[in-house]
Design a protein around this motif. Structure first.
Motif, PDB file in Angstrom:
ATOM      1  N   LYS A  69      44.282  36.595  27.894  1.00 45.45           N
ATOM      2  CA  LYS A  69      44.804  35.767  29.316  1.00 45.45           C
ATOM      3  C   LYS A  69      44.076  36.589  30.574  1.00 45.45           C
ATOM      4  O   LYS A  69      44.376  37.686  30.960  1.00 45.45           O
ATOM      5  N   VAL A  70      43.070  36.061  31.193  1.00 46.31           N
ATOM      6  CA  VAL A  70      42.505  36.580  32.471  1.00 46.31           C
ATOM      7  C   VAL A  70      42.563  35.611  33.531  1.00 46.31           C
ATOM      8  O   VAL A  70      42.126  34.347  33.116  1.00 46.31           O
ATOM      9  N   ASP A 120      47.069  39.183  31.364  1.00 46.17           N
ATOM     10  CA  ASP A 120      46.445  40.713  30.784  1.00 46.17           C
ATOM     11  C   ASP A 120      45.678  41.279  31.849  1.00 46.17           C
ATOM     12  O   ASP A 120      45.833  42.530  32.138  1.00 46.17           O
ATOM     13  N   LEU A 121      44.693  40.453  32.545  1.00 45.27           N
ATOM     14  CA  LEU A 121      43.903  40.960  33.364  1.00 45.27           C
ATOM     15  C   LEU A 121      43.738  39.845  34.820  1.00 45.27           C
ATOM     16  O   LEU A 121      43.631  38.778  34.580  1.00 45.27           O
ATOM     17  N   VAL A 122      43.846  40.682  35.942  1.00 40.57           N
ATOM     18  CA  VAL A 122      43.641  39.768  37.075  1.00 40.57           C
ATOM     19  C   VAL A 122      42.206  40.247  37.735  1.00 40.57           C
ATOM     20  O   VAL A 122      42.170  41.561  37.901  1.00 40.57           O
ATOM     21  N   ILE A 123      41.308  39.570  38.086  1.00 40.43           N
ATOM     22  CA  ILE A 123      40.125  39.811  38.916  1.00 40.43           C
ATOM     23  C   ILE A 123      40.350  39.430  39.989  1.00 40.43           C
ATOM     24  O   ILE A 123      40.534  38.241  40.453  1.00 40.43           O
ATOM     25  N   LEU A 124      39.723  40.415  40.840  1.00 43.34           N
ATOM     26  CA  LEU A 124      39.707  39.858  42.577  1.00 43.34           C
ATOM     27  C   LEU A 124      38.213  40.029  42.579  1.00 43.34           C
ATOM     28  O   LEU A 124      37.298  40.837  42.335  1.00 43.34           O
ATOM     29  N   PRO A 125      37.637  39.097  42.875  1.00 38.74           N
ATOM     30  CA  PRO A 125      36.103  38.738  42.761  1.00 38.74           C
ATOM     31  C   PRO A 125      35.602  38.924  44.161  1.00 38.74           C
ATOM     32  O   PRO A 125      36.340  39.472  45.169  1.00 38.74           O
ATOM     33  N   GLY A 126      34.161  38.659  44.265  1.00 38.92           N
ATOM     34  CA  GLY A 126      33.601  39.192  45.731  1.00 38.92           C
ATOM     35  C   GLY A 126      33.875  38.108  46.699  1.00 38.92           C
ATOM     36  O   GLY A 126      34.557  37.175  46.253  1.00 38.92           O
ATOM     37  N   SER A 127      33.657  38.672  47.799  1.00 39.56           N
ATOM     38  CA  SER A 127      33.823  37.623  49.022  1.00 39.56           C
ATOM     39  C   SER A 127      32.970  37.753  50.026  1.00 39.56           C
ATOM     40  O   SER A 127      32.467  38.921  50.020  1.00 39.56           O
ATOM     41  N   LYS A 128      32.659  36.641  50.833  1.00 39.50           N
ATOM     42  CA  LYS A 128      31.687  36.745  52.129  1.00 39.50           C
ATOM     43  C   LYS A 128      32.431  37.057  53.169  1.00 39.50           C
ATOM     44  O   LYS A 128      31.710  37.424  54.179  1.00 39.50           O
ATOM     45  N   SER A 129      33.689  37.175  53.205  1.00 39.30           N
ATOM     46  CA  SER A 129      34.633  37.373  54.262  1.00 39.30           C
ATOM     47  C   SER A 129      35.683  38.295  53.914  1.00 39.30           C
ATOM     48  O   SER A 129      36.907  37.753  53.546  1.00 39.30           O
ATOM     49  N   THR A 130      35.640  39.655  53.721  1.00 37.66           N
ATOM     50  CA  THR A 130      36.495  40.430  52.864  1.00 37.66           C
ATOM     51  C   THR A 130      37.845  40.474  53.431  1.00 37.66           C
ATOM     52  O   THR A 130      38.745  40.195  53.111  1.00 37.66           O
ATOM     53  N   ARG A 131      37.902  40.774  54.892  1.00 40.68           N
ATOM     54  CA  ARG A 131      38.918  41.035  55.496  1.00 40.68           C
ATOM     55  C   ARG A 131      39.641  39.604  55.665  1.00 40.68           C
ATOM     56  O   ARG A 131      40.980  39.577  55.600  1.00 40.68           O
ATOM     57  N   GLY A 132      39.032  38.603  55.868  1.00 38.39           N
ATOM     58  CA  GLY A 132      39.567  37.366  55.993  1.00 38.39           C
ATOM     59  C   GLY A 132      40.204  36.614  54.871  1.00 38.39           C
ATOM     60  O   GLY A 132      41.312  36.211  54.787  1.00 38.39           O
TER      61      GLY A 132
END
Length: 477
Positions: free
Chosen positions: A246-247, A286-298
């Motif tokens: 489970k991802v 089992d795994l959590v993915i934090l993906p890319g972002s165009k506004s990282t701090r936001g």
């Protein structure tokens, strides 16, 4: 040029299918989109970036992506502002109200790119953006009729019957646009039909009579479309795959390069879920993915507003794994500093503290195709970098991968949290299998690139069966 009666009517898929159909007929064909708005970008052979849809269309054409295929790319950083990428390179960041002043100079670059493609290929298939019926945007337009008239390109108008009201979509577009713009439209097609197309015969004839346009067919819904990389985050699956592993991916508000997830969605035995706002991270993943972002701090603020920071801590405490990719990697650190205001107001935001690194945003953007070796498994893979910012700290001593013998990314001391700037890693079948095996998954056997190729062939066959493809291609003569 294929324009649509609205956004998400299927223009990108139609162009991809026609590109593959033209290639199968022996034509040297290339895709083109004057202006695109997307945070899902691909790296080109020149080291620039274009929209992911044009990269897929290039693949359908048997080509490597080129910056000329999408000369203007707008990457939203907020509800009112976007980064402007011109012929592959960042030009500036502007507020929406100020963008119109840039358009005259951008049209020159658009026509320049289009001219190069015309000179190099037998056929160029162009894609519009949004709809020409947005008459409030017609002044200085470079995405639809402004381009079509400047380049003298005939237009095919596509309507989407799946969302309803397709007769009004097509007839209404002719009614509201300038007569000189309407004169560029040489025909129409109806997309995404479900059921028996003969039931729409009278509606089809009504559109032909009312508009005077030639109809090129009714295209039934293509059920395999989900196997192709999507450009719009709204097309991400809520859940896909089996139950063995489970991802979960966090559905950030400015999610970028989310096609990183596509191979996982297709992988047998993997259940991939994209969490929407307000939904907790499941306790059994089992795994959590934090993906890319165009506004990282936001998006870090957005993540905390959903309570996902608390969920991530609990997930790790239960023995779960976390992977951050690009902006997601930056969020995992102790601090995220943007002294120059690259992505928004200057300042510093506390990170999640799951990796002992610090990140500083920089104006220079790294764009490159990359080959790497995964540190944990020794498996080589291909990926690409498309990011601003530098990350440093003690956890970098345990790299996620090696690029040209140099460490890349970071891994926590317990090995349960890792981060990398490398996009596209899961497209590599051998790496994906090795990575998932480390998490306890069995052999999946997915051949991802071949699956995409087979789906493009099936799309071309689908269009040949239901549309007048020969007539469509003749429009370019």
């Amino acid at each position: 040029m294929i324009q649509g009666t609205g956004s998400n009517v299927g223009k990108s898929l139609l162009v991809a299918g026609l590109c593959r159909a033209a290639r199968r007929r022996g034509l040297r064909v290339a895709p083109f989109k004057p202006q695109n708005m997307s945070n899902n970008a691909a790296v080109t052979v020149e080291g620039g970036e274009i929209g992911r849809a044009q990269a897929l269309q290039a693949l359908a054409s048997g080509l490597q992506p080129r910056v000329d295929m999408n000369p203007v790319l707008l990457k939203p950083e907020s509800d009112r502002g976007a980064q402007v990428v011109v012929q592959g390179q960042r030009l500036t960041t502007v507020q929406a109200r100020d963008y119109a002043s840039l358009k005259p100079q951008l049209l020159e670059r658009v026509l320049e790119s289009f001219g190069r493609l015309k000179a190099d290929y037998d056929l160029v298939l162009a894609e519009g953006a949004g709809s020409p019926a947005e008459v409030n945007l017609r002044d200085r337009d470079i995405a639809n009729m402004g381009f079509a008239r400047a380049a003298e390109v005939p237009v095919l108008l596509a309507g989407d019957i799946d969302r309803g009201g397709v007769i009004a979509q097509l007839v209404g577009t002719q009614a509201v646009i300038d007569p000189a713009d309407a004169a560029m439209i040489v025909g129409f097609l109806v997309n995404k039909f479900r059921g028996d197309p003969r039931l729409f015969d009278e509606g089809y004839r009504f559109i032909e009579r009312r508009t005077g346009w030639r109809g090129f067919g009714v295209l039934p819904y293509f059920p395999e479309a989900w196997k192709l990389p999507a450009e719009d985050a709204l097309d991400l699956p809520a859940e896909s795959g089996g139950r063995e592993l489970k991802v979960v991916c966090l559905g950030l508000s400015r999610i970028a390069n989310f096609d990183d997830l596509d191979p996982l969605a297709l992988e047998p035995g993997v259940s991939l879920s994209v969490l929407g706002p307000g939904r907790p991270i499941p306790g059994d993943c089992d795994l959590v993915i934090l993906p890319g972002s165009k506004s990282t701090r936001g998006d870090l603020d957005f993540l905390r507003a959903q309570g996902w920071d608390v969920d991530l801590t609990a997930h790790r405490r239960r023995g779960g794994r976390v992977l951050g990719i690009c902006g997601g990697y930056q969020m995992l650190g102790r601090t995220l500093c943007d002294p120059q205001g690259i992505e928004g107001p200057p300042g510093e935001t506390p990170g999640l503290g799951l990796l002992d690194i610090e990140t500083e945003m920089t104006a220079a953007k790294r764009l490159s195709e990359t080959r790497a070796v995964h540190a944990a498994t020794g498996q080589g893979f291909a990926g690409y970098e498309i990011h601003m910012g530098r990350s440093a700290g003690p956890d970098r001593a345990r790299p996620f991968a090696f690029v040209d013998g140099q460490p890349e990314g970071a891994v926590s001391a317990d090995g349960r949290v890792c981060g990398s700037y490398l996009h596209g890693m899961f497209r590599d079948d051998a790496f994906r299998a090795a990575f998932l095996r480390e998490l306890g998954a069995g052999p999946g056997g997915l051949r991802y690139d071949q699956t995409v190729e087979d789906t493009l062939d099936a799309l071309a066959q689908h269009m040949e069966a239901h549309l007048d493809v020969s007539g469509l291609l003749d429009l370019a003569l």
